[in-house]
Scaffold this motif. Structure first.
Motif: not given
Length: 409
Positions: A228-232, A235-240, A350-352, A358-370
């Protein structure tokens, strides 16, 4: 339900106080160090490429060594692991201080020392995290987790600002203060009364290294909270996207951006302080799900807001909701994990956490670009709400969980 705390205070447990001071001092030092190294390297090179290398030399150890660090934490005395890891970190800081005083501005030497420090930090983390349940009774673990998080949030808020203020007097001054903070942490760790009975030592094999993964997979409640923490977070990386929101949507400047960045940490700090004085007594599973849903709803509100203060309030709420769910998740994982497995389970966790951030920020950036910045942030909030609904259905035992302790699988 969050009930008033019993008369027993965390301050009565001297080992926890020493642990809290050690962790807070080292967190402040690390936050100051992180920002000053970047400033110093950019001042020397003037190239963004080398700033990227700082992230790389910190990221590689966290991915490649975390499972081994967890195995070591379950095989050796954890207090000694933390002590010697922080000692190596302190020596690296002393070396950075000497390089600065001698005006030896070699970027690769600085990066090599940052790499050494990062390796020691990775070795320290699972052992440090696994020590907390042995320092307080189970009934106080959630409050202790919250108090520990308060120190970390305070370091995140004030550490960079303090480092920047001291940098006016020179980078060597920042390194000296950082070294002093780490030295205080080392002293506090050396004073800890920590009892651990390690299992018979076994060599590091694929089976032992991945034992934490197997344990998480076989425990529905532990798997539920970690995933739950991993996916939340993913998906919730709007601060990027805050620089875009500040400039293009909220029409504010650098000061406004700074306030927006600080808002989640301030919310987390205040709620964490409150939780450190309150006990989570009933319905902890539903409280956790409600708070993760609140995090998603606040993210959605931020995504759609065009008013600066409403955006500030939404970000403040994301930090507060996340702190409640983080305290429950952290305490539940610790209490459901046998002591001989805590190092490896915390290493996987800690790995998760690191990769999801890091992936959350990447996902937000890519979605914002698209799709654009507002749809990207809104999708993150909606996605978090969907994940909460799915996890409540897939992990009914977690949803019905009443208490943090005494339900160990």
């Amino acid at each position: 339900m969050i009930m008033a705390s019993p008369a027993e205070s965390l301050l009565q447990h001297r080992s926890f106080v020493a642990f809290w001071l050690a962790r807070t001092c080292s967190s402040f030092g690390f936050q100051m160090l992180s920002i000053i190294v970047g400033w110093q390297i950019y001042a020397i090179t003037g190239k963004a490429f080398y700033l990227g290398l700082i992230g790389l030399v910190q990221f590689l150890p966290s991915v490649t060594l975390a499972l081994w660090a967890g195995h070591i934490a379950d095989q050796r005395d954890r207090r000694r692991i933390v002590f010697f890891s922080q000692l190596v970190e302190w020596l690296a800081i002393v070396a950075l201080t000497l390089l600065t005083l001698l005006h030896h501005n070699d970027v690769w030497t600085i990066l090599a020392l940052v790499f050494v420090l990062s390796v020691a930090k990775v070795m320290e983390a699972p052992a440090m995290q696994s020590m907390l349940p042995a320092l307080v009774p189970p009934r106080l673990l959630a409050r202790a987790t919250a108090a520990s998080a308060v120190g970390g949030q305070a370091a995140m808020i004030m550490g960079p600002a303090l480092g920047g203020l001291l940098y006016v007097a020179g980078a060597q001054v920042v390194y000296m203060v950082t070294g002093l903070l780490y030295l205080l942490s080392i002293v506090m760790v050396s004073r800890l009364r920590y009892e651990q009975t390690p299992p018979p030592r076994t060599p590091a094999t694929l089976s032992t290294l991945f034992a934490g993964v197997r344990f998480i997979r076989e425990r529905p409640d532990v798997l539920g909270v970690i995933s739950l923490d991993l996916f939340a977070v993913l998906l919730g990386g709007a601060t990027a996207l805050l620089p875009i929101y500040a400039h293009d949507i909220l029409h504010t400047g650098p000061l406004g951006l700074g306030l927006l960045r600080a808002a989640p940490a301030v919310g987390a700090l205040l709620v964490g302080f409150w939780l450190s004085h309150r006990a989570l007594e009933r319905h902890v599973g539903m409280i956790m799900f409600i708070c993760v849903a609140g995090f998603g709803a606040a993210t959605l509100l931020f995504a759609l807001s065009t008013w600066f203060w409403l955006s500030m309030l939404a970000l403040f709420a994301t930090g507060g909701f996340d702190m409640v769910s983080m305290v429950i998740r952290g305490a539940l994982v610790q209490l459901d994990t046998p002591d001989e497995m805590r190092g490896r389970v915390n290493a996987v966790n800690s790995i998760f956490i690191n990769t999801s951030n890091q992936l959350g920020e990447f996902e937000s950036g890519m979605l914002a670009a698209w799709l654009g910045v507002v749809p990207a942030a809104a999708i993150g909030g909606i996605g978090t709400l969907v994940v909460v609904g799915l996890w409540m259905h897939w992990f009914p035992g977690l949803r019905r969980r009443q208490r943090l302790e005494n339900e160990v699988a």
